[in-house]
Design an enzyme around this catalytic site. Structure first.
Site, PDB file in Angstrom:
ATOM      1  N   CYS A   1     -10.952 -12.109  21.173  1.00 21.34           N
ATOM      2  CA  CYS A   1     -10.110 -11.178  20.405  1.00 21.34           C
ATOM      3  C   CYS A   1      -8.865 -10.787  21.191  1.00 21.34           C
ATOM      4  O   CYS A   1      -8.195  -9.809  20.851  1.00 21.34           O
ATOM      5  CB  CYS A   1     -10.913  -9.945  20.002  1.00 21.34           C
ATOM      6  SG  CYS A   1     -11.617  -9.029  21.383  1.00 21.34           S
TER       7      CYS A   1
ATOM      8  N   CYS B   1       0.846  -1.193   0.000  1.00 26.94           N
ATOM      9  CA  CYS B   1       0.000   0.000   0.000  1.00 26.94           C
ATOM     10  C   CYS B   1       0.879   1.241   0.000  1.00 26.94           C
ATOM     11  O   CYS B   1       1.746   1.398   0.874  1.00 26.94           O
ATOM     12  CB  CYS B   1      -0.920  -0.005   1.222  1.00 26.94           C
ATOM     13  SG  CYS B   1      -1.999   1.439   1.318  1.00 26.94           S
TER      14      CYS B   1
END
Length: 404
Positions: free
Chosen positions: A361, A57
């Site tokens: 998580c 990116c």
């Protein structure tokens, strides 16, 4: 000064002895720079790791949205699995990762973006790393095209409605039936007419627009599909970050509870993990957020051909479900926030539930809660890692525990 990076920290930074934190460095690399406190500044890579790659990116150096574009995907996958294994080992649990599911590029369907007016217009994007400067995110390898396509509209909104000194927060969710947007930071317009907001939403194809949790307009109800049930979540509702990650979690939960026909869903949210089981199992959902349960119940009422689904609004941290109250069920799903659910898991450990699917998580709180179940007579049968937050240090886990 020169330093050798020993390992990655939990935020994806390189760690040298000290510890000294080095942004975007990899284990084994020799780096140089200026030491400021416990962080190396003006970093130069003297000896690069074999796992270092050219970032995919072009916005990576300035954007704080991702942390690991400079690392080979195979290295990131291995590192995330090792983090889980080490966390479990610290609790005396030996485990192997059965599978890892990495979401594809441009699949993140929810995001919190920030907008600020500028002299020439507005900037909408993510903050830079450790910065309050908003960085444009075109191009972006993370967000779904549907979110990227409305950024010009969010810039227009910021110019039209944002204050000159403040900033706006945009909570965005791409749903099955359009984009849901909730805005914060409009306190300076508290007494204004929201008609122009609705006009903006209509002209830009926004399904629903909210200010905070107050719905301003809804051209069509945003919709998520869990199993057969279609749910319209309230503004800013928790959802899984990617469709691919959601499917991986749902499939793992369904496999863990394959023989169950009476399931309790703890921290159920809007039913993401439990509702797909309603084809074959009765389901009772516990959740503290009444809005999520209302959305779940509304979807259930308008769905035919599923088993009974009931709900209870309950704060499972303050008031966990007692193990004696779990007797009507033969399996459980538990998906707590990052802190885990020590008290509730303690009750599960004392129960006679045959199977438990635990989703987490946070590897550290997961390992602590897993140890409670193992000490209570459960066997950790398998673990899968779900990497929904690609190029970030975030790790999600789904595991199957069975009563010995």
């Amino acid at each position: 000064m020169e330093l050798t990076i020993e390992r990655l920290g939990h935020l994806g930074d390189g760690l040298a002895a000290g510890p000294i934190f080095v942004d975007r460095a990899l284990p084994g690399e020799v780096v140089s720079g200026d030491l400021l406190g416990d962080r190396l500044q003006n970093t130069r890579i003297v000896t690069p790791s074999e796992h270092r790659i050219t970032p995919l990116c072009s916005a990576f150096k300035r954007c704080g949205g991702c942390a690991l574009h400079h690392a080979h995907p195979d290295f990131v996958a291995q590192w995330k699995q090792e983090v889980v294994v080490r966390a479990l080992a610290a609790q005396g649990i030996t485990a192997e990762i059965q599978a890892l599911h990495t979401s594809p590029e441009n699949s993140r369907r929810r995001a919190k973006l920030t907008g600020r007016r500028t002299k020439k217009g507005a900037t909408v994007g993510f903050f830079g790393k450790a910065s309050d400067t908003i960085q444009p995110i075109e191009p972006c390898k993370v967000l779904v095209p549907e979110i990227m396509s409305i950024i010009p509209a969010l810039e227009q909104f910021t110019v039209q409605f944002g204050s000159r000194k403040g900033q706006l927060g945009f909570w965005i969710l791409a749903t099955d039936r359009g984009i849901d947007v909730s805005v914060e930071g409009l306190d300076h317009l508290a007494d204004t007419d929201f008609g122009p907001f609705a006009q903006w939403a209509g002209s830009n194809g926004i399904a629903r627009l909210s200010v905070g949790n107050e719905i301003i307009c809804q051209h069509q109800a945003p919709q998520m599909t869990f199993g057969r049930v279609k749910v319209s979540p309230p503004p800013r509702a928790f959802t899984q970050a990617t469709s691919a990650g959601e499917r991986a979690l749902q499939a793992a939960v369904a496999r863990a509870l394959a023989g169950a026909d009476r399931v309790v869903d703890l921290f159920s949210g809007a039913g993401t993990l439990g509702l797909p089981l309603a084809d074959r199992a009765t389901l009772h959902c516990f959740e503290n957020d009444a809005g999520l349960l209302e959305a779940l119940a509304h979807g259930v009422r308008h769905t035919q051909g599923i088993k009974s689904v009931t709900t209870s609004t309950r704060d499972l941290f303050r008031n966990p479900v007692d193990h004696t109250d779990l007797k009507p069920f033969n399996a459980a799903i538990i998906d707590p926030p990052r802190a885990g659910a020590e008290q509730q898991v303690g009750q599960l450990a004392q129960s006679d539930l045959r199977d438990i699917a635990m989703v987490s998580c946070n590897p550290v709180s997961f390992a602590r809660d897993a140890a409670l179940l193992c000490n209570g007579g459960y066997l950790l049968k398998w673990i899968e890692v779900v990497d929904q937050f690609r190029w970030s240090p975030h790790i999600e886990i789904v595991a199957h525990f069975s009563k010995v």
